[in-house]
Design an enzyme around this catalytic site. Structure first.
Site, PDB file in Angstrom:
ATOM      1  N   ASP A  18      24.587   5.683  36.863  1.00 35.07           N
ATOM      2  CA  ASP A  18      24.545   4.914  35.611  1.00 35.07           C
ATOM      3  C   ASP A  18      24.735   3.420  35.890  1.00 35.07           C
ATOM      4  O   ASP A  18      25.408   3.035  36.851  1.00 35.07           O
ATOM      5  CB  ASP A  18      25.647   5.428  34.675  1.00 35.07           C
ATOM      6  CG  ASP A  18      25.474   4.887  33.257  1.00 35.07           C
ATOM      7  OD1 ASP A  18      24.337   4.543  32.879  1.00 35.07           O
ATOM      8  OD2 ASP A  18      26.480   4.815  32.524  1.00 35.07           O
ATOM      9  N   ASN A  66      18.125  10.847  27.226  1.00 37.87           N
ATOM     10  CA  ASN A  66      17.444   9.609  27.636  1.00 37.87           C
ATOM     11  C   ASN A  66      15.984   9.593  27.168  1.00 37.87           C
ATOM     12  O   ASN A  66      15.373   8.528  27.055  1.00 37.87           O
ATOM     13  CB  ASN A  66      17.460   9.438  29.162  1.00 37.87           C
ATOM     14  CG  ASN A  66      18.837   9.166  29.746  1.00 37.87           C
ATOM     15  OD1 ASN A  66      19.108   9.532  30.889  1.00 37.87           O
ATOM     16  ND2 ASN A  66      19.725   8.518  28.981  1.00 37.87           N
TER      17      ASN A  66
HETATM   18  C1  IPE Z   1      23.862   9.336  31.950  1.00 40.74           C
HETATM   19  O1  IPE Z   1      23.797   7.989  31.640  1.00 40.74           O
HETATM   20  C2  IPE Z   1      22.501   9.847  32.355  1.00 40.74           C
HETATM   21  C3  IPE Z   1      22.005   9.351  33.621  1.00 40.74           C
HETATM   22  C4  IPE Z   1      22.620   8.531  34.442  1.00 40.74           C
HETATM   23  C5  IPE Z   1      20.726   9.853  34.010  1.00 40.74           C
HETATM   24  P1  IPE Z   1      23.589   7.464  30.135  1.00 40.74           P
HETATM   25  O2  IPE Z   1      23.537   5.995  30.222  1.00 40.74           O
HETATM   26  O3  IPE Z   1      22.467   8.160  29.502  1.00 40.74           O
HETATM   27  O4  IPE Z   1      24.949   7.958  29.454  1.00 40.74           O
HETATM   28  P2  IPE Z   1      25.667   7.447  28.135  1.00 40.74           P
HETATM   29  O5  IPE Z   1      24.592   7.249  27.099  1.00 40.74           O
HETATM   30  O6  IPE Z   1      26.326   6.153  28.483  1.00 40.74           O
HETATM   31  O7  IPE Z   1      26.663   8.505  27.814  1.00 40.74           O
HETATM   32  C1  IPE Z   2      21.118   4.953  34.273  1.00 39.34           C
HETATM   33  O1  IPE Z   2      21.152   3.620  33.909  1.00 39.34           O
HETATM   34  C2  IPE Z   2      19.700   5.435  34.501  1.00 39.34           C
HETATM   35  C3  IPE Z   2      19.175   6.236  33.394  1.00 39.34           C
HETATM   36  C4  IPE Z   2      19.863   6.705  32.404  1.00 39.34           C
HETATM   37  C5  IPE Z   2      17.759   6.541  33.430  1.00 39.34           C
HETATM   38  P1  IPE Z   2      21.094   3.169  32.396  1.00 39.34           P
HETATM   39  O2  IPE Z   2      19.665   2.925  32.046  1.00 39.34           O
HETATM   40  O3  IPE Z   2      21.826   4.086  31.498  1.00 39.34           O
HETATM   41  O4  IPE Z   2      21.849   1.780  32.502  1.00 39.34           O
HETATM   42  P2  IPE Z   2      22.896   1.188  31.492  1.00 39.34           P
HETATM   43  O5  IPE Z   2      23.958   2.227  31.274  1.00 39.34           O
HETATM   44  O6  IPE Z   2      22.140   0.876  30.239  1.00 39.34           O
HETATM   45  O7  IPE Z   2      23.425  -0.017  32.177  1.00 39.34           O
HETATM   46 MG    MG Z   3      23.794   4.184  30.903  1.00 39.16          MG
END
Ligand code: IPE
Ligand code: IPE
Ligand code: MG
Length: 231
Positions: A18, A66
């Site tokens: 993340d 996502n």
């Molecule tokens: C978790 O991250 C999913 C992945 C890293 C693929 P998210 O960014 O989706 O999680 P939340 O929304 O902060 O819980």
């Molecule tokens: C994790 O990074 C990757 C995916 C969920 C695909 P994020 O896209 O959630 O990055 P932040 O949390 O917005 O920084």
């Molecule tokens: Mg994230």
């Protein structure tokens, strides 16, 4: 569990990658650039972890939730998955690593489903380690699918039989879960499998999570006492 140089190694490490978006935002870059940097880091980090003797790595690359992100961000992510499957299989084959993809692939563009299945097929003889990519994965959906299989079979199941119905059936349970990106939550990842997993949270955004940061997480793991409810 494995011992190397006197340090207890986790056999299976799961990682919630993340922080790509925030990493990019801080650099005034589009979120897609963060995902690109995340993919580069992911490939190098896996090489490092396998070379350290970790046998199984499970990476949360995209959750079911996502999939409701804006289409332009999803398109950029899908393009990176394509690039990964096209360019990185040789590396896995050379290192004798088997690739496994979990998640509801039917939610993804058809060519990515085909690339993922092709990647599993091309690496299936790998015996040095297993790399599990969770794409369009959600633990609740996976648990429900297992429950429904049991219901259709019409008989009650044991814990062992239930585990065998999950998409992670062939894998040992994770010893260590690392989440980068500062948040302290599970976000619908491996809810059943994590029952006794050690949890490690890093404030670093995933593209900035170095091999050394990984080693520090492993050191932290090796100092933990796992009691499994016993005294
Ligand atoms: C978790 O991250 C999913 C992945 C890293 C693929 P998210 O960014 O989706 O999680 P939340 O929304 O902060 O819980
Ligand atoms: C994790 O990074 C990757 C995916 C969920 C695909 P994020 O896209 O959630 O990055 P932040 O949390 O917005 O920084
Ligand atoms: Mg994230």
């Amino acid at each position: 569990m494995d011992e190397r140089n006197g340090q207890r190694l986790p056999r299976h490490v799961a990682i919630i990658m993340d922080g790509n978006g925030r990493w990019a935002k801080k650099r005034l870059l589009p979120r897609s650039a963060g995902h690109g940097a995340g993919l580069k880091r992911m490939i190098a980090l896996c090489d490092h972890a396998f070379s350290r003797g970790i046998k199984t790595i499970t990476l949360f690359a995209l959750s079911t939730e996502n999939l409701s992100r804006p289409q332009d961000e999803l398109d950029a992510l899908f393009e990176l998955f394509r690039e990964y499957f096209r360019k990185n299989l040789d590396n896995l084959i050379r290192k004798n690593i088997a690739l496994k993809v979990i998640g509801d692939l039917t939610l993804l563009p058809e060519d990515i489903q085909a690339l993922a299945r092709g990647g599993e097929e091309a690496t299936k003889d790998g015996t040095a380690g297993t790399l599990v990519l969770a794409i369009a994965y959600g633990a609740r959906a996976d648990i429900l699918s297992a429950v429904n299989k049991a219901v259709r079979a019409g008989k009650e199941v044991t814990e062992q039989e239930f585990s065998a119905l999950l998409s992670t059936s062939a894998l040992p349970e994770p010893d260590l879960l690392i989440r980068t990106g500062k948040e302290k939550r599970i976000s619908n990842f491996l809810l059943y499998e994590l029952a006794y997993t050690e949890l490690y949270f890093s404030d670093k955004m995933f593209p900035a999570f170095t091999d050394r940061d990984f080693d520090i997480a492993i050191e932290d793991f090796s100092s933990r006492e796992r009691r499994y409810g016993k005294v």
